[in-house]
Design an enzyme around this catalytic site. Structure first.
Site: not given
Ligand code: DAK
Length: 263
Positions: A114, A117, A137
């Site tokens: 997001g 996006e 995602e």
């Molecule tokens: N959500 C929640 N917490 C997150 C997060 C996220 N997206 N990304 C990072 N964090 C948190 C981690 O859990 C961690 O928290 P603690 O463990 O310290 O409590 C903290 O931020 C630091 O992250 P990392 O320790 O993981 O840090 P690194 O440098 O090792 O890694 C990273 C960074 C960005 C590569 C990794 O954090 C990561 O992969 N994050 C998730 C990325 C991801 O999967 N993003 C896509 C999410 S799904 C909708 C429209 C749009 C959407 C949904 C609905 N509608 C219109 C209904 C969108 C969906 C998405 O975006």
């Protein structure tokens, strides 16, 4: 002059010199993950700037580590399809898309899911050297839900869009520049200043022309060439009803800077 609005919890909002509205995402512990409250605040701030005649362009930025790492996964994980259908998020993304003033993203660090996006809803993207763009995602068993599949395919073409969406390929700032996703890459510590500078320049231009220019360029992404050309022509003619068109041309002929009125 800089004024901050204390009403927001997850973002910092300021009016910067040169009629620029600045929205800075501020959830550092979760890399600016976009929970519902944060998205709502962004929409409120952008709408307010869009309606504010003292603001000519809007910059959205994050921190040096992350623009935004996507939707808040903790908040999203327990949702059902029915929850999402009833969610205001879709309307919020639409509201951002309908912003009439230029939106400029200053992107450092992660711009994922997001967050990416949100970048793609913006009209101009300035990237820091450390920026990383992607749609991860698929790792969560879902797909982009706020325009990622459509905007990427239009911006980058099929093959690269497929790699990004199906296989979590991430783009560096230079790759994003080559792919046309961003228009400049600057040293990380300069990214906000660069975006503010571009925003200031645009904010100093004839406001009605800027608005119709944005509307016309955006039309290219969602219609046929014929309909797009028609809108461009319509907007071109419309601008000849403004005082600013008379002033701009008179100023050129009199060899002086124009004094825009915004009408
Ligand atoms: N959500 C929640 N917490 C997150 C997060 C996220 N997206 N990304 C990072 N964090 C948190 C981690 O859990 C961690 O928290 P603690 O463990 O310290 O409590 C903290 O931020 C630091 O992250 P990392 O320790 O993981 O840090 P690194 O440098 O090792 O890694 C990273 C960074 C960005 C590569 C990794 O954090 C990561 O992969 N994050 C998730 C990325 C991801 O999967 N993003 C896509 C999410 S799904 C909708 C429209 C749009 C959407 C949904 C609905 N509608 C219109 C209904 C969108 C969906 C998405 O975006």
């Amino acid at each position: 002059m800089t004024s901050q609005n204390p009403a927001f919890e997850h973002i910092v909002v300021e009016v910067r010199p040169g009629h620029v509205g600045l929205v800075r995402l501020n959830r550092p512990k979760v890399l600016n993950a976009l929970n519902a409250a944060t998205l709502a605040e962004i929409v409120t701030a952008v709408r307010a700037f869009d309606a504010d005649s003292n603001v000519g362009a809007i910059v959205i930025t994050g921190s040096e580590r992350a623009f935004a790492a996507g939707a808040d996964i903790a908040e999203m994980s327990g949702k059902s399809a029915a929850d999402l259908l009833a969610d205001v998020r879709l309307a919020q993304w639409e509201a951002l898309r309908k912003t009439s003033k230029p939106l400029i993203a200053a992107v450092a660090g992660f711009a994922l899911g997001g967050g990416h996006e949100l970048v793609m809803v913006c009209d101009i993207v300035i990237a820091a050297e450390n920026a990383v763009f992607g749609q991860p995602e698929i790792n969560l068993g879902i797909i982009p839900g706020a325009g990622g599949t459509q905007r990427l395919a239009r911006a980058l073409g099929k093959s690269l869009a497929m790699e990004i969406v199906l296989n979590d390929r991430r783009l560096s700032a230079d790759e994003a520049l080559r792919a046309g996703l961003v228009s400049r890459v600057v040293p990380t510590e300069r990214v906000l200043d660069e975006a503010l500078s571009v925003a200031r320049q645009i904010a100093a231009r004839a406001p009605v022309a800027v608005r119709l220019a944005k509307q016309s360029v955006l039309k290219a992404f969602d219609t046929t060439l014929e309909v797009g050309l028609e809108l461009e022509r319509h907007n071109f003619y419309l601008l000849f009803s403004t005082e600013d068109q008379k002033e701009g041309m008179r100023a050129f002929l009199e060899k002086r800077p124009p004094n825009w009125k915004g009408r």
